[in-house]
Write a protein that holds these residues in place. Sequence first.
Motif, PDB file in Angstrom:
ATOM      1  N   SER A 189       0.834  -1.208   0.000  1.00 36.32           N
ATOM      2  CA  SER A 189       0.000   0.000   0.000  1.00 36.32           C
ATOM      3  C   SER A 189       0.864   1.252   0.000  1.00 36.32           C
ATOM      4  O   SER A 189       0.533   2.243  -0.668  1.00 36.32           O
ATOM      5  CB  SER A 189      -0.925   0.000   1.224  1.00 36.32           C
ATOM      6  N   LEU A 190       1.956   1.208   0.734  1.00 39.98           N
ATOM      7  CA  LEU A 190       2.861   2.346   0.774  1.00 39.98           C
ATOM      8  C   LEU A 190       3.483   2.597  -0.599  1.00 39.98           C
ATOM      9  O   LEU A 190       3.574   3.751  -1.052  1.00 39.98           O
ATOM     10  CB  LEU A 190       3.957   2.097   1.813  1.00 39.98           C
ATOM     11  N   LEU A 191       3.885   1.532  -1.284  1.00 42.96           N
ATOM     12  CA  LEU A 191       4.439   1.686  -2.625  1.00 42.96           C
ATOM     13  C   LEU A 191       3.421   2.287  -3.581  1.00 42.96           C
ATOM     14  O   LEU A 191       3.727   3.192  -4.363  1.00 42.96           O
ATOM     15  CB  LEU A 191       4.902   0.331  -3.166  1.00 42.96           C
ATOM     16  N   LEU A 192       2.202   1.793  -3.518  1.00 42.83           N
ATOM     17  CA  LEU A 192       1.154   2.291  -4.407  1.00 42.83           C
ATOM     18  C   LEU A 192       0.835   3.758  -4.146  1.00 42.83           C
ATOM     19  O   LEU A 192       0.394   4.480  -5.038  1.00 42.83           O
ATOM     20  CB  LEU A 192      -0.115   1.440  -4.253  1.00 42.83           C
ATOM     21  N   ALA A 193       1.089   4.195  -2.902  1.00 44.63           N
ATOM     22  CA  ALA A 193       0.837   5.594  -2.537  1.00 44.63           C
ATOM     23  C   ALA A 193       2.049   6.487  -2.798  1.00 44.63           C
ATOM     24  O   ALA A 193       2.023   7.675  -2.476  1.00 44.63           O
ATOM     25  CB  ALA A 193       0.440   5.679  -1.067  1.00 44.63           C
ATOM     26  N   GLY A 194       3.109   5.918  -3.374  1.00 48.04           N
ATOM     27  CA  GLY A 194       4.289   6.711  -3.687  1.00 48.04           C
ATOM     28  C   GLY A 194       5.347   6.709  -2.597  1.00 48.04           C
ATOM     29  O   GLY A 194       6.320   7.466  -2.680  1.00 48.04           O
ATOM     30  N   GLY A 195       5.203   5.879  -1.568  1.00 48.88           N
ATOM     31  CA  GLY A 195       6.194   5.803  -0.496  1.00 48.88           C
ATOM     32  C   GLY A 195       7.284   4.793  -0.811  1.00 48.88           C
ATOM     33  O   GLY A 195       7.266   4.133  -1.850  1.00 48.88           O
ATOM     34  N   ARG A 196       8.224   4.657   0.119  1.00 49.34           N
ATOM     35  CA  ARG A 196       9.361   3.760  -0.076  1.00 49.34           C
ATOM     36  C   ARG A 196       9.554   2.874   1.156  1.00 49.34           C
ATOM     37  O   ARG A 196      10.182   3.294   2.138  1.00 49.34           O
ATOM     38  CB  ARG A 196      10.643   4.557  -0.344  1.00 49.34           C
ATOM     39  N   PRO A 197       9.007   1.662   1.139  1.00 50.89           N
ATOM     40  CA  PRO A 197       9.262   0.725   2.250  1.00 50.89           C
ATOM     41  C   PRO A 197      10.671   0.129   2.122  1.00 50.89           C
ATOM     42  O   PRO A 197      10.847  -1.030   1.751  1.00 50.89           O
ATOM     43  CB  PRO A 197       8.169  -0.335   2.068  1.00 50.89           C
ATOM     44  N   ASP A 198      11.644   0.958   2.467  1.00 52.99           N
ATOM     45  CA  ASP A 198      13.038   0.561   2.286  1.00 52.99           C
ATOM     46  C   ASP A 198      13.548  -0.200   3.505  1.00 52.99           C
ATOM     47  O   ASP A 198      12.772  -0.553   4.413  1.00 52.99           O
ATOM     48  CB  ASP A 198      13.903   1.785   1.977  1.00 52.99           C
ATOM     49  N   LEU A 199      14.833  -0.437   3.535  1.00 51.37           N
ATOM     50  CA  LEU A 199      15.435  -1.219   4.623  1.00 51.37           C
ATOM     51  C   LEU A 199      15.144  -0.604   5.987  1.00 51.37           C
ATOM     52  O   LEU A 199      14.822  -1.327   6.944  1.00 51.37           O
ATOM     53  CB  LEU A 199      16.945  -1.317   4.408  1.00 51.37           C
ATOM     54  N   LEU A 200      15.238   0.719   6.101  1.00 48.55           N
ATOM     55  CA  LEU A 200      14.984   1.378   7.383  1.00 48.55           C
ATOM     56  C   LEU A 200      13.524   1.213   7.793  1.00 48.55           C
ATOM     57  O   LEU A 200      13.227   1.044   8.978  1.00 48.55           O
ATOM     58  CB  LEU A 200      15.351   2.859   7.297  1.00 48.55           C
ATOM     59  N   TRP A 201      12.624   1.256   6.825  1.00 42.73           N
ATOM     60  CA  TRP A 201      11.196   1.044   7.115  1.00 42.73           C
ATOM     61  C   TRP A 201      10.990  -0.368   7.663  1.00 42.73           C
ATOM     62  O   TRP A 201      10.269  -0.569   8.654  1.00 42.73           O
ATOM     63  CB  TRP A 201      10.373   1.250   5.851  1.00 42.73           C
ATOM     64  N   TRP A 202      11.628  -1.347   7.032  1.00 39.33           N
ATOM     65  CA  TRP A 202      11.470  -2.731   7.474  1.00 39.33           C
ATOM     66  C   TRP A 202      12.117  -2.970   8.840  1.00 39.33           C
ATOM     67  O   TRP A 202      11.594  -3.741   9.649  1.00 39.33           O
ATOM     68  CB  TRP A 202      12.047  -3.687   6.421  1.00 39.33           C
ATOM     69  N   GLU A 203      13.219  -2.300   9.115  1.00 40.39           N
ATOM     70  CA  GLU A 203      13.824  -2.430  10.438  1.00 40.39           C
ATOM     71  C   GLU A 203      12.863  -1.945  11.514  1.00 40.39           C
ATOM     72  O   GLU A 203      12.694  -2.594  12.563  1.00 40.39           O
ATOM     73  CB  GLU A 203      15.136  -1.643  10.490  1.00 40.39           C
ATOM     74  N   ARG A 204      12.208  -0.810  11.264  1.00 36.45           N
ATOM     75  CA  ARG A 204      11.244  -0.285  12.240  1.00 36.45           C
ATOM     76  C   ARG A 204      10.017  -1.190  12.331  1.00 36.45           C
ATOM     77  O   ARG A 204       9.528  -1.495  13.431  1.00 36.45           O
ATOM     78  CB  ARG A 204      10.820   1.138  11.839  1.00 36.45           C
ATOM     79  N   ALA A 205       9.499  -1.624  11.186  1.00 36.39           N
ATOM     80  CA  ALA A 205       8.278  -2.432  11.172  1.00 36.39           C
ATOM     81  C   ALA A 205       8.478  -3.773  11.875  1.00 36.39           C
ATOM     82  O   ALA A 205       7.548  -4.283  12.530  1.00 36.39           O
ATOM     83  CB  ALA A 205       7.820  -2.654   9.729  1.00 36.39           C
ATOM     84  N   LEU A 206       9.660  -4.346  11.759  1.00 39.54           N
ATOM     85  CA  LEU A 206       9.947  -5.648  12.372  1.00 39.54           C
ATOM     86  C   LEU A 206      10.514  -5.515  13.781  1.00 39.54           C
ATOM     87  O   LEU A 206      10.766  -6.522  14.447  1.00 39.54           O
ATOM     88  CB  LEU A 206      10.939  -6.419  11.495  1.00 39.54           C
ATOM     89  N   GLY A 207      10.734  -4.284  14.221  1.00 44.29           N
ATOM     90  CA  GLY A 207      11.325  -4.085  15.541  1.00 44.29           C
ATOM     91  C   GLY A 207      12.770  -4.542  15.596  1.00 44.29           C
ATOM     92  O   GLY A 207      13.259  -4.948  16.665  1.00 44.29           O
ATOM     93  N   SER A 208      13.457  -4.483  14.470  1.00 47.26           N
ATOM     94  CA  SER A 208      14.850  -4.916  14.412  1.00 47.26           C
ATOM     95  C   SER A 208      15.763  -3.790  14.874  1.00 47.26           C
ATOM     96  O   SER A 208      15.580  -2.636  14.480  1.00 47.26           O
ATOM     97  CB  SER A 208      15.234  -5.312  12.978  1.00 47.26           C
ATOM     98  N   ALA A 209      16.743  -4.123  15.675  1.00 50.81           N
ATOM     99  CA  ALA A 209      17.677  -3.131  16.196  1.00 50.81           C
ATOM    100  C   ALA A 209      19.033  -3.321  15.527  1.00 50.81           C
ATOM    101  O   ALA A 209      19.667  -4.369  15.700  1.00 50.81           O
ATOM    102  CB  ALA A 209      17.819  -3.269  17.704  1.00 50.81           C
ATOM    103  N   PRO A 210      19.496  -2.336  14.751  1.00 51.50           N
ATOM    104  CA  PRO A 210      20.794  -2.486  14.085  1.00 51.50           C
ATOM    105  C   PRO A 210      21.936  -2.818  15.041  1.00 51.50           C
ATOM    106  O   PRO A 210      22.905  -3.460  14.636  1.00 51.50           O
ATOM    107  CB  PRO A 210      21.001  -1.109  13.432  1.00 51.50           C
TER     108      PRO A 210
END
Length: 391
Positions: A189-210
């Motif tokens: 949905s984010l892509l279709l709306a013109g957003g970018r679910p990039d690596l940083l987005w996925w880190e936040r969404a998955l609760g991953s801590a670098p």
Amino acid sequence: MARPHIIIPGTGTELLRRELALAFAAEGCGVTEVHPASLHDPLRPAYLAELSDGSPALLFSVNFQGLYPLAPVLELLRKTGGCVAVWCVDNPWNLLSGVRDPRWKTLSLFVSDASFIKPLREHGAKRVFHLPLAMSPLLFRPDPAREARFPAPDDCAPFVFVGRSAFPGKERFFSGEALPAVLMDEARSLLLAGGRPDLLWWERALGSAPKSFWPGKLARRPAFGAEENNLLWRGLCLRAAACAGRAGRDQDGADIPGVDIFGDEGWQHFLPPQARLRPPVDYYARLPGIYAKASFSLCLTSLQLPQGLNQRHFDIWMAGGLCLSDATPGLALFPEELTRPIIFQADSIARVAERADAQRTALIADWKSHLLERHTYAHRARFVLESLGFA
């Protein structure tokens, strides 16, 4: 300080090694390209010392190539007064998931995407620098003899995209990884709306801590999310380009392709209507002519590199072509007056192409002038030497 002797590991099949060799040589360095296996040959323990020929040696590795295992290479260089630097062109966490020796933190690291600098330093990396990609005028400038020998197709579609459907070994690298369906839906949905679910987005969404990304493979899960969205994003853009470039039907009633994809057979499963799949092409022989001949070449960036560019941002202009780019934050490397006319969203490709076409001659000239002034591989080699104290 004396110029170092540059040692570049490579098998002769990878990109960027030739560009780096030419660039360091232009800066007055001796350069040797070596097969990675030769750096670990037990029958030639003094090989690195032989290569440097009495000069200080700088082993400049792309993506850690030639540095597995790390300890013996570091020890050999220490004895000869040399040093190691690594240029992480791809996602550094993917590369480091295969490194066990903590001494990678003592190396000088260069990253093509500046968003990795802070987390790498938080992991203990002592020296991390931003080194973007660049262009090699010698390899991509117009060359009538090369183009006569390796001509571009006469029937190129209006839009061209050159690239793989996935990086080699993707399935093996991400084996066992899975993503929540709800997050995949949200990312789409984010892509279709013109957003970018990039690596940083996925880190936040998955609760991953670098801070927990090394040692181990915890960084692969958000990278997998970004990589899966890469294919989705490219599909959206290529479908839009195929529609924007459609030119009706030929005399036999067949659709004339709106976009040509030069890539692997993996694209067959994702080929949009009015798109044509062409075989992969030799990067140095055929690609410059294709870029020069195509009306528009698409530059679709990797969501694994949140602030990254790719080689097309440089090569297309040098070859005399017109580049259209997605809205990667990495474009901040260039002046806004150059980037504004070429940035598209999937639903705006037709409008952006029309606007850029009206400025074609000036855009190509201005981009080429700016890149030659600031963004060649000679500039990058100079920065490396300065950063490491060899200037």
